[in-house]
Scaffold this active site. Structure first.
Site, PDB file in Angstrom:
ATOM      1  N   SER A   1     -44.957 -69.995 107.828  1.00  0.00           N
ATOM      2  CA  SER A   1     -46.392 -70.284 107.939  1.00  0.00           C
ATOM      3  C   SER A   1     -47.232 -69.077 107.560  1.00  0.00           C
ATOM      4  CB  SER A   1     -46.726 -70.729 109.364  1.00  0.00           C
ATOM      5  OG  SER A   1     -46.020 -71.890 109.697  1.00  0.00           O
TER       6      SER A   1
ATOM      7  N   LYS B   1     -36.983 -70.955 116.535  1.00  0.00           N
ATOM      8  CA  LYS B   1     -38.116 -70.045 116.665  1.00  0.00           C
ATOM      9  C   LYS B   1     -39.170 -70.801 117.456  1.00  0.00           C
ATOM     10  CE  LYS B   1     -41.997 -67.928 114.284  1.00  0.00           C
ATOM     11  NZ  LYS B   1     -42.811 -67.890 113.048  1.00  0.00           N
TER      12      LYS B   1
END
Length: 311
Positions: free
Chosen positions: A62, A182
């Site tokens: 991201s 994550k």
């Protein structure tokens, strides 16, 4: 509910094993003033990060503005970072997109370039259809069945609007090719539940710099941190303090990074992070539209916050 495994396209005799620990920055993607990928600045950033005791890099996560990149640009970033990374750095590819087919395609192309694991975010466009435990488990199992490298689940509900359930993660931890998560929600209670209940050997990493040291204390094996693009030494210092059981130093540095980390991850996001990188000798540059650079007032705020975070 029926959660029968999908028929895999790729079935090796045994899936590859990987150990993840320490600090991994999700590499920011540099653009030139025409908005194209900026190879010389990719090289600059990676070679500068190579000097820090980071475990490796995540490419096209991201923070790398992956949702703004074409498939061809992602593959180009995979190639360049692999070219410039110091030997021994683990290379993880951010390959999660909405469909299983394209995610698998990107993952297996990155595998051919030497990437050792794929960080796959939760699908989220059709939220009402992909938020259930059943849908989430089917998606990640289907990706993992066909991927030539191990899969790491990537959960960032603040951005996607989909929060993968701890129950789903526990189920997915049984898959031999799903090796880690994550967890970027910053929810320590959820993090602790996953650590308690997942299959032995499944690895939980934090994605939240503001809760880094507490996450390590409760059992996270490392972290993938956007903040590490601008202040890698601070993040590694916290990791080393945890590893050597210097709790006072770990908590002290956690306190030091609290405000700047919140500014570039929660408040101002990628434009703020890129300006902080510029302050600290890395190349941040411009984000890709529709994201816009931070204002002069925000620049002053970031300059003050990062005054003690240099070098």
């Amino acid at each position: 509910m029926c959660l029968a495994a999908t028929a895999p396209f790729f079935l090796p005799d045994s899936f590859p094993m990987i150990k993840l620990q320490g600090i991994y920055p999700p590499i920011a993607t540099p653009f030139n003033h025409s908005g194209d990928l900026y190879k010389v600045k990719v090289q600059h950033n990676v070679e500068k990060l190579n000097r820090v005791n980071l475990s490796g890099y995540v490419v096209c996560g991201s923070t790398g503005e992956s949702v703004m990149l074409t498939a061809e640009e992602k593959l180009q970033m995979f190639e360049w970072v692999a070219q410039f990374a110091k030997p021994g750095k683990q290379l993880l590819c951010g390959t999660g997109v909405e469909s299983v087919r394209e995610t698998v395609s990107l993952t297996n192309k990155a595998a051919e370039m030497g990437y050792v694991a794929a960080m796959v975010r939760t699908p989220h466009y059709y939220k009402n259809l992909v938020s259930s435990v059943e849908a989430q488990v089917r998606y990640f199992r289907a990706v993992a069945d066909q991927s030539k490298i191990p899969v790491m689940i990537y959960n960032w509900p603040q951005a996607t609007g989909v929060d993968i359930a701890a129950e789903a993660v526990v189920m997915l931890s049984e898959h031999p090719n799903i090796v880690a998560i994550k967890e970027s929600s910053g929810n320590l209670e959820k993090l602790m539940r996953m650590i308690r209940e997942v299959k032995t050997g499944f690895q939980v990493l934090s994605g939240s710099a503001p809760t880094l040291y507490p996450s390590l204390k409760v059992g996270a094996v490392g972290a993938v941190l956007a903040f590490a693009n601008a202040a890698p030494y601070a993040c590694v210092t916290i990791w080393e303090a945890f590893r050597t059981r210097e709790e006072e130093a770990g908590m002290d540095w956690q306190s030091r990074i609290a405000n700047p980390a919140a500014l570039v991850t929660v408040k101002y996001g990628i434009p703020g992070l890129k300006y902080a990188m510029d302050l600290n000798g890395y190349y941040g540059g411009l984000p890709r539209l529709p994201l816009i650079p931070v204002s002069p007032e925000v620049r002053l705020e970031l300059e003050a916050a990062f005054d003690g975070m240099k070098g």
